[in-house]
Design a protein around this motif. Structure first.
Motif, mmCIF file in Angstrom:
data_model
loop_
_atom_site.group_PDB
_atom_site.id
_atom_site.type_symbol
_atom_site.label_atom_id
_atom_site.label_comp_id
_atom_site.label_asym_id
_atom_site.label_seq_id
_atom_site.Cartn_x
_atom_site.Cartn_y
_atom_site.Cartn_z
ATOM 1 N N UNK A 145 56.914 50.475 55.367
ATOM 2 C CA UNK A 145 57.963 50.741 54.384
ATOM 3 C C UNK A 145 59.192 49.884 54.555
ATOM 4 N N UNK A 146 59.642 49.675 55.802
ATOM 5 C CA UNK A 146 60.867 48.899 56.027
ATOM 6 C C UNK A 146 60.598 47.405 56.132
ATOM 7 N N UNK B 107 56.378 64.042 58.220
ATOM 8 C CA UNK B 107 55.655 62.784 58.226
ATOM 9 C C UNK B 107 54.802 62.613 56.969
ATOM 10 N N UNK B 108 54.620 61.354 56.594
ATOM 11 C CA UNK B 108 53.668 60.981 55.554
ATOM 12 C C UNK B 108 52.338 60.820 56.286
ATOM 13 N N UNK C 15 66.664 59.670 67.439
ATOM 14 C CA UNK C 15 68.059 59.645 67.891
ATOM 15 C C UNK C 15 68.577 58.219 68.019
ATOM 16 N N UNK C 16 67.713 57.303 68.492
ATOM 17 C CA UNK C 16 68.123 55.913 68.713
ATOM 18 C C UNK C 16 68.216 55.107 67.418
ATOM 19 N N UNK C 17 67.593 55.609 66.333
ATOM 20 C CA UNK C 17 67.668 54.906 65.057
ATOM 21 C C UNK C 17 66.491 54.012 64.734
ATOM 22 N N UNK C 18 65.305 54.285 65.313
ATOM 23 C CA UNK C 18 64.100 53.552 64.917
ATOM 24 C C UNK C 18 63.831 53.900 63.462
ATOM 25 N N UNK C 19 63.838 52.897 62.600
ATOM 26 C CA UNK C 19 63.798 53.152 61.159
ATOM 27 C C UNK C 19 62.448 53.662 60.665
ATOM 28 N N UNK C 20 61.364 53.277 61.339
ATOM 29 C CA UNK C 20 60.034 53.752 60.939
ATOM 30 C C UNK C 20 59.175 53.873 62.191
ATOM 31 N N UNK C 21 58.525 55.032 62.337
ATOM 32 C CA UNK C 21 57.714 55.345 63.516
ATOM 33 C C UNK C 21 56.329 55.768 63.057
ATOM 34 N N UNK D 192 63.159 57.128 58.898
ATOM 35 C CA UNK D 192 64.511 57.604 59.154
ATOM 36 C C UNK D 192 65.291 57.639 57.844
ATOM 37 N N UNK D 193 65.772 58.799 57.493
ATOM 38 C CA UNK D 193 66.603 58.957 56.304
ATOM 39 C C UNK D 193 67.798 59.815 56.682
#
Length: 192
Positions: free
Chosen positions: A179-180, A167-168, A138-144, A159-160
């Motif tokens: 990735x980012x 998940x990968x 929700x907050x926009x963390x691009x990769x977790x 995040x897409x």
């Protein structure tokens, strides 16, 4: 002061301002106004994985604008209508990277990190998988990343279009690029 995790939890929603007044001898995360006591000090294997990831991220990001951090650092996730001190969600990710220096304040990070890594412990695994994943998404963390050190498995959420898809899932062997932040390449195995 009474333990905030056991006082008025049902009726009172705490804020970051409240959180800052709690004693330092017990660590908490604040999720939507509800305090959650952090687990006791994690096992050594957990800390070794955290240190290995953080050290590799720091080496890869030297001289670059993005900065890695390790817990305990407060990361505030204020809603648009909340000032930082009124934020109802404060987390302490194991490892994370911030690329926007305006989010870095003297005592805390205000806003979503770009990359977050949680190394799972039995006591916090469900919170990391379910609650924190939702907050990060929700907050926009691009990769977790969720690292399972016991099972030697890595789950990567990217995040897409504002959501995490499936998940990968990878084994903790060889190396994994972020990735980012492709300059960060995490080596899982000890060098020979």
């Amino acid at each position: 002061m009474t333990d905030p995790a056991h006082s008025h939890v049902q009726t009172q929603r705490f804020t970051y301002a409240d959180y800052c007044t709690w004693p330092d001898d017990q660590r908490y995360e604040l999720i939507e106004g509800i305090p959650y006591a952090m687990a006791p000090a994690p096992v050594i294997a957990h800390q070794q994985v955290v240190l290995r990831i953080a050290a590799q991220a720091q080496n890869a990001l030297k001289g670059k604008p993005c900065q890695p951090f390790v817990a305990p650092v407060d990361v505030l996730f204020p809603q648009t209508s909340e000032s930082g001190n009124q934020s109802h969600t404060v987390l302490q990710p194991d490892v994370f990277v911030i690329c926007d220096p305006s989010k870095i304040e003297r005592q805390a990070i205000r806003g979503a990190p770009d990359w977050v890594v949680e190394v799972l412990s039995p006591a916090t695994a469900s919170r990391d998988h379910i609650v924190k994943r939702r907050i990060y998404e929700t907050a926009g963390v691009r990769e977790y990343w969720l690292v399972h050190p016991e099972d030697r498995i890595l789950m990567i959420y990217r995040l897409e279009n504002g959501v995490y898809g499936k998940p990968d899932v990878q084994a903790l062997t060889g190396e994994t690029p972020v990735g980012i932040l492709p300059e960060i390449l995490i080596q899982w195995d000890e060098p020979e």
